[in-house]
Design a protein around this motif. Structure first.
Motif, PDB file in Angstrom:
ATOM      1  N   TYR A 133       0.836  -1.206   0.000  1.00  0.00           N
ATOM      2  CA  TYR A 133       0.000   0.000   0.000  1.00  0.00           C
ATOM      3  C   TYR A 133       0.872   1.258   0.000  1.00  0.00           C
ATOM      4  O   TYR A 133       0.611   2.209  -0.737  1.00  0.00           O
ATOM      5  CB  TYR A 133      -0.923  -0.002   1.224  1.00  0.00           C
ATOM      6  CG  TYR A 133      -1.621   1.318   1.441  1.00  0.00           C
ATOM      7  CD1 TYR A 133      -2.610   1.763   0.563  1.00  0.00           C
ATOM      8  CD2 TYR A 133      -1.269   2.136   2.520  1.00  0.00           C
ATOM      9  CE1 TYR A 133      -3.236   2.986   0.754  1.00  0.00           C
ATOM     10  CE2 TYR A 133      -1.898   3.356   2.718  1.00  0.00           C
ATOM     11  CZ  TYR A 133      -2.875   3.777   1.828  1.00  0.00           C
ATOM     12  OH  TYR A 133      -3.492   4.996   2.013  1.00  0.00           O
ATOM     13  N   LYS A 134       1.923   1.258   0.818  1.00  0.00           N
ATOM     14  CA  LYS A 134       2.817   2.422   0.881  1.00  0.00           C
ATOM     15  C   LYS A 134       3.517   2.647  -0.457  1.00  0.00           C
ATOM     16  O   LYS A 134       3.754   3.793  -0.857  1.00  0.00           O
ATOM     17  CB  LYS A 134       3.839   2.241   2.005  1.00  0.00           C
ATOM     18  CG  LYS A 134       3.282   2.481   3.395  1.00  0.00           C
ATOM     19  CD  LYS A 134       4.362   2.327   4.442  1.00  0.00           C
ATOM     20  CE  LYS A 134       3.857   2.693   5.832  1.00  0.00           C
ATOM     21  NZ  LYS A 134       3.647   4.142   5.986  1.00  0.00           N
ATOM     22  N   LYS A 135       3.837   1.573  -1.156  1.00  0.00           N
ATOM     23  CA  LYS A 135       4.445   1.724  -2.477  1.00  0.00           C
ATOM     24  C   LYS A 135       3.452   2.390  -3.436  1.00  0.00           C
ATOM     25  O   LYS A 135       3.817   3.274  -4.205  1.00  0.00           O
ATOM     26  CB  LYS A 135       4.878   0.367  -3.028  1.00  0.00           C
ATOM     27  CG  LYS A 135       5.577   0.482  -4.380  1.00  0.00           C
ATOM     28  CD  LYS A 135       5.997  -0.870  -4.937  1.00  0.00           C
ATOM     29  CE  LYS A 135       6.691  -0.695  -6.300  1.00  0.00           C
ATOM     30  NZ  LYS A 135       7.049  -1.989  -6.920  1.00  0.00           N
ATOM     31  N   GLY A 136       2.187   1.962  -3.374  1.00  0.00           N
ATOM     32  CA  GLY A 136       1.169   2.594  -4.206  1.00  0.00           C
ATOM     33  C   GLY A 136       1.005   4.057  -3.864  1.00  0.00           C
ATOM     34  O   GLY A 136       0.915   4.917  -4.750  1.00  0.00           O
ATOM     35  N   LEU A 137       0.972   4.361  -2.582  1.00  0.00           N
ATOM     36  CA  LEU A 137       0.821   5.743  -2.123  1.00  0.00           C
ATOM     37  C   LEU A 137       1.995   6.599  -2.568  1.00  0.00           C
ATOM     38  O   LEU A 137       1.818   7.743  -3.008  1.00  0.00           O
ATOM     39  CB  LEU A 137       0.699   5.750  -0.593  1.00  0.00           C
ATOM     40  CG  LEU A 137       0.266   7.047   0.084  1.00  0.00           C
ATOM     41  CD1 LEU A 137      -1.135   7.441  -0.357  1.00  0.00           C
ATOM     42  CD2 LEU A 137       0.332   6.890   1.597  1.00  0.00           C
ATOM     43  N   PHE A 138       3.195   6.037  -2.481  1.00  0.00           N
ATOM     44  CA  PHE A 138       4.402   6.765  -2.862  1.00  0.00           C
ATOM     45  C   PHE A 138       4.390   7.122  -4.347  1.00  0.00           C
ATOM     46  O   PHE A 138       4.862   8.192  -4.747  1.00  0.00           O
ATOM     47  CB  PHE A 138       5.637   5.914  -2.528  1.00  0.00           C
ATOM     48  CG  PHE A 138       6.936   6.498  -2.979  1.00  0.00           C
ATOM     49  CD1 PHE A 138       7.536   7.530  -2.273  1.00  0.00           C
ATOM     50  CD2 PHE A 138       7.565   6.026  -4.128  1.00  0.00           C
ATOM     51  CE1 PHE A 138       8.739   8.083  -2.696  1.00  0.00           C
ATOM     52  CE2 PHE A 138       8.768   6.571  -4.558  1.00  0.00           C
ATOM     53  CZ  PHE A 138       9.355   7.603  -3.843  1.00  0.00           C
ATOM     54  N   ASN A 139       3.846   6.242  -5.178  1.00  0.00           N
ATOM     55  CA  ASN A 139       3.911   6.414  -6.624  1.00  0.00           C
ATOM     56  C   ASN A 139       2.673   7.046  -7.242  1.00  0.00           C
ATOM     57  O   ASN A 139       2.686   7.387  -8.431  1.00  0.00           O
ATOM     58  CB  ASN A 139       4.143   5.055  -7.299  1.00  0.00           C
ATOM     59  CG  ASN A 139       5.564   4.555  -7.107  1.00  0.00           C
ATOM     60  OD1 ASN A 139       6.494   5.001  -7.752  1.00  0.00           O
ATOM     61  ND2 ASN A 139       5.729   3.607  -6.186  1.00  0.00           N
ATOM     62  N   ILE A 143       2.572   8.012 -11.638  1.00  0.00           N
ATOM     63  CA  ILE A 143       2.429   6.878 -12.557  1.00  0.00           C
ATOM     64  C   ILE A 143       1.027   6.840 -13.140  1.00  0.00           C
ATOM     65  O   ILE A 143       0.109   7.487 -12.628  1.00  0.00           O
ATOM     66  CB  ILE A 143       2.745   5.537 -11.855  1.00  0.00           C
ATOM     67  CG1 ILE A 143       1.831   5.315 -10.637  1.00  0.00           C
ATOM     68  CG2 ILE A 143       4.206   5.487 -11.442  1.00  0.00           C
ATOM     69  CD1 ILE A 143       2.060   3.987  -9.938  1.00  0.00           C
ATOM     70  N   ASN A 144       0.853   6.053 -14.199  1.00  0.00           N
ATOM     71  CA  ASN A 144      -0.460   5.962 -14.829  1.00  0.00           C
ATOM     72  C   ASN A 144      -1.316   4.911 -14.115  1.00  0.00           C
ATOM     73  O   ASN A 144      -0.831   4.175 -13.244  1.00  0.00           O
ATOM     74  CB  ASN A 144      -0.341   5.656 -16.323  1.00  0.00           C
ATOM     75  CG  ASN A 144       0.326   4.313 -16.599  1.00  0.00           C
ATOM     76  OD1 ASN A 144       0.001   3.298 -15.987  1.00  0.00           O
ATOM     77  ND2 ASN A 144       1.271   4.307 -17.532  1.00  0.00           N
ATOM     78  N   LEU A 169      -7.448   4.760  -2.200  1.00  0.00           N
ATOM     79  CA  LEU A 169      -6.386   5.421  -2.950  1.00  0.00           C
ATOM     80  C   LEU A 169      -6.729   5.460  -4.440  1.00  0.00           C
ATOM     81  O   LEU A 169      -6.575   6.501  -5.100  1.00  0.00           O
ATOM     82  CB  LEU A 169      -5.058   4.696  -2.730  1.00  0.00           C
ATOM     83  CG  LEU A 169      -3.840   5.208  -3.516  1.00  0.00           C
ATOM     84  CD1 LEU A 169      -3.578   6.683  -3.246  1.00  0.00           C
ATOM     85  CD2 LEU A 169      -2.601   4.375  -3.175  1.00  0.00           C
ATOM     86  N   LEU A 170      -7.217   4.353  -4.973  1.00  0.00           N
ATOM     87  CA  LEU A 170      -7.585   4.303  -6.382  1.00  0.00           C
ATOM     88  C   LEU A 170      -8.782   5.197  -6.683  1.00  0.00           C
ATOM     89  O   LEU A 170      -8.820   5.882  -7.709  1.00  0.00           O
ATOM     90  CB  LEU A 170      -7.895   2.858  -6.787  1.00  0.00           C
ATOM     91  CG  LEU A 170      -6.666   1.962  -6.971  1.00  0.00           C
ATOM     92  CD1 LEU A 170      -7.070   0.499  -6.978  1.00  0.00           C
ATOM     93  CD2 LEU A 170      -5.929   2.325  -8.251  1.00  0.00           C
ATOM     94  N   ALA A 171      -9.757   5.198  -5.774  1.00  0.00           N
ATOM     95  CA  ALA A 171     -10.942   6.038  -5.966  1.00  0.00           C
ATOM     96  C   ALA A 171     -10.556   7.509  -6.016  1.00  0.00           C
ATOM     97  O   ALA A 171     -11.021   8.269  -6.884  1.00  0.00           O
ATOM     98  CB  ALA A 171     -11.948   5.781  -4.847  1.00  0.00           C
ATOM     99  N   GLU A 172      -9.691   7.940  -5.108  1.00  0.00           N
ATOM    100  CA  GLU A 172      -9.246   9.330  -5.095  1.00  0.00           C
ATOM    101  C   GLU A 172      -8.346   9.636  -6.297  1.00  0.00           C
ATOM    102  O   GLU A 172      -8.363  10.750  -6.831  1.00  0.00           O
ATOM    103  CB  GLU A 172      -8.510   9.635  -3.789  1.00  0.00           C
ATOM    104  CG  GLU A 172      -9.415   9.732  -2.570  1.00  0.00           C
ATOM    105  CD  GLU A 172     -10.337  10.954  -2.626  1.00  0.00           C
ATOM    106  OE1 GLU A 172     -10.080  11.883  -3.412  1.00  0.00           O
ATOM    107  OE2 GLU A 172     -11.330  10.971  -1.886  1.00  0.00           O
ATOM    108  N   TYR A 173      -7.577   8.643  -6.704  1.00  0.00           N
ATOM    109  CA  TYR A 173      -6.723   8.820  -7.886  1.00  0.00           C
ATOM    110  C   TYR A 173      -7.590   9.138  -9.107  1.00  0.00           C
ATOM    111  O   TYR A 173      -7.325  10.105  -9.840  1.00  0.00           O
ATOM    112  CB  TYR A 173      -5.915   7.538  -8.121  1.00  0.00           C
ATOM    113  CG  TYR A 173      -5.123   7.532  -9.406  1.00  0.00           C
ATOM    114  CD1 TYR A 173      -3.852   8.093  -9.471  1.00  0.00           C
ATOM    115  CD2 TYR A 173      -5.645   6.942 -10.559  1.00  0.00           C
ATOM    116  CE1 TYR A 173      -3.119   8.080 -10.646  1.00  0.00           C
ATOM    117  CE2 TYR A 173      -4.928   6.927 -11.748  1.00  0.00           C
ATOM    118  CZ  TYR A 173      -3.665   7.497 -11.784  1.00  0.00           C
ATOM    119  OH  TYR A 173      -2.948   7.483 -12.962  1.00  0.00           O
ATOM    120  N   PHE A 174      -8.628   8.349  -9.321  1.00  0.00           N
ATOM    121  CA  PHE A 174      -9.491   8.583 -10.489  1.00  0.00           C
ATOM    122  C   PHE A 174     -10.328   9.855 -10.328  1.00  0.00           C
ATOM    123  O   PHE A 174     -10.601  10.542 -11.312  1.00  0.00           O
ATOM    124  CB  PHE A 174     -10.385   7.373 -10.727  1.00  0.00           C
ATOM    125  CG  PHE A 174      -9.672   6.199 -11.331  1.00  0.00           C
ATOM    126  CD1 PHE A 174      -9.114   6.298 -12.594  1.00  0.00           C
ATOM    127  CD2 PHE A 174      -9.526   5.014 -10.625  1.00  0.00           C
ATOM    128  CE1 PHE A 174      -8.431   5.220 -13.163  1.00  0.00           C
ATOM    129  CE2 PHE A 174      -8.853   3.936 -11.176  1.00  0.00           C
ATOM    130  CZ  PHE A 174      -8.301   4.035 -12.447  1.00  0.00           C
TER     131      PHE A 174
END
Length: 214
Positions: A133-139, A143-144, A169-174
């Motif tokens: 999760y932290k890796k996803g948050l960091f990137n 990233i796309n 995280l994905l919901a906020e990303y989109f």
């Protein structure tokens, strides 16, 4: 008569044992020596492991003290070495320290360290999930969507306690990309996660009611 038979049987049994020991003396010595070597090796490894972990703890703590005292020359090298040691406690802490203090500018290098923890370090399942999760948050900001999904898929397809965090995280990303339909789909998923974090659920519901209601 019975006593004589018993004496003969005992004598015969004792002789068979002696014959077996004499016949297999080398094999028995080999087996005993092997077992002794295994025991000695096990305890020697434990002593080495405990000593190495103590050394790693001192290395980690000394690096932090030096950094706080303004000695920054070797902090990246020392913390990187701690991560590369693949210790279940100090390796994650070392990477978090590097990230929290913005010490490494090269994002690829940080991701390589993340991968050491995720792929090569023996960690409890939920600790590893937290690191994913932290890796996803960091990137997330650089990233796309396919790359972010690739990172977070192990959480999305699991029953991890970090699943709701990954979905949020994905919901906020989109949502930040103004892709509201995709954002809504991920927020909706959060509401159906069995062990979702209660605060995440509340925030998802707020977002759905306030910004994504039809």
């Amino acid at each position: 008569m019975d006593e004589d038979i018993t004496i003969i049987n005992n004598s015969t049994r004792n002789q068979k044992i002696k014959d077996f020991l004499n016949k297999n003396k080398r094999l028995l010595i080999f087996i005993f020596s092997g077992l002794l070597l295994i025991v000695i090796s096990f305890y020697s490894y434990q002593i080495y492991k405990d000593g190495h972990r103590e050394w790693l703890s001192e290395k980690y703590n000394d690096a932090i003290i030096k950094h706080k005292n303004g000695e920054n020359d070797n902090i990246i090298l020392e913390m990187t070495e701690v991560v590369e040691d693949k210790d279940s406690t100090y390796s994650p802490l070392a990477l978090y320290y590097l990230i929290d203090n913005n010490l490494i500018e090269n994002r690829e290098k940080v991701n390589d360290l993340f991968d050491i923890l995720i792929e090569k370090t023996s960690l409890e399942t939920e600790i590893k999930n937290l690191i994913i999760y932290k890796k996803g948050l960091f990137n997330a900001d650089t990233i796309n969507e396919n790359e972010l999904l690739e990172i977070l898929n192990p959480l999305i397809n699991s029953k991890s306690v970090w699943k709701s965090h990954a979905l949020y995280l994905l919901a906020e990303y989109f949502y930040s990309k103004n892709e509201k339909q995709k954002s809504k789909e991920f927020f909706d998923q959060i509401l159906n996660v069995e062990n979702a974090n209660s605060d995440i659920v509340k925030e998802a519901q707020k977002r759905l009611n306030r910004d994504l209601s039809e």
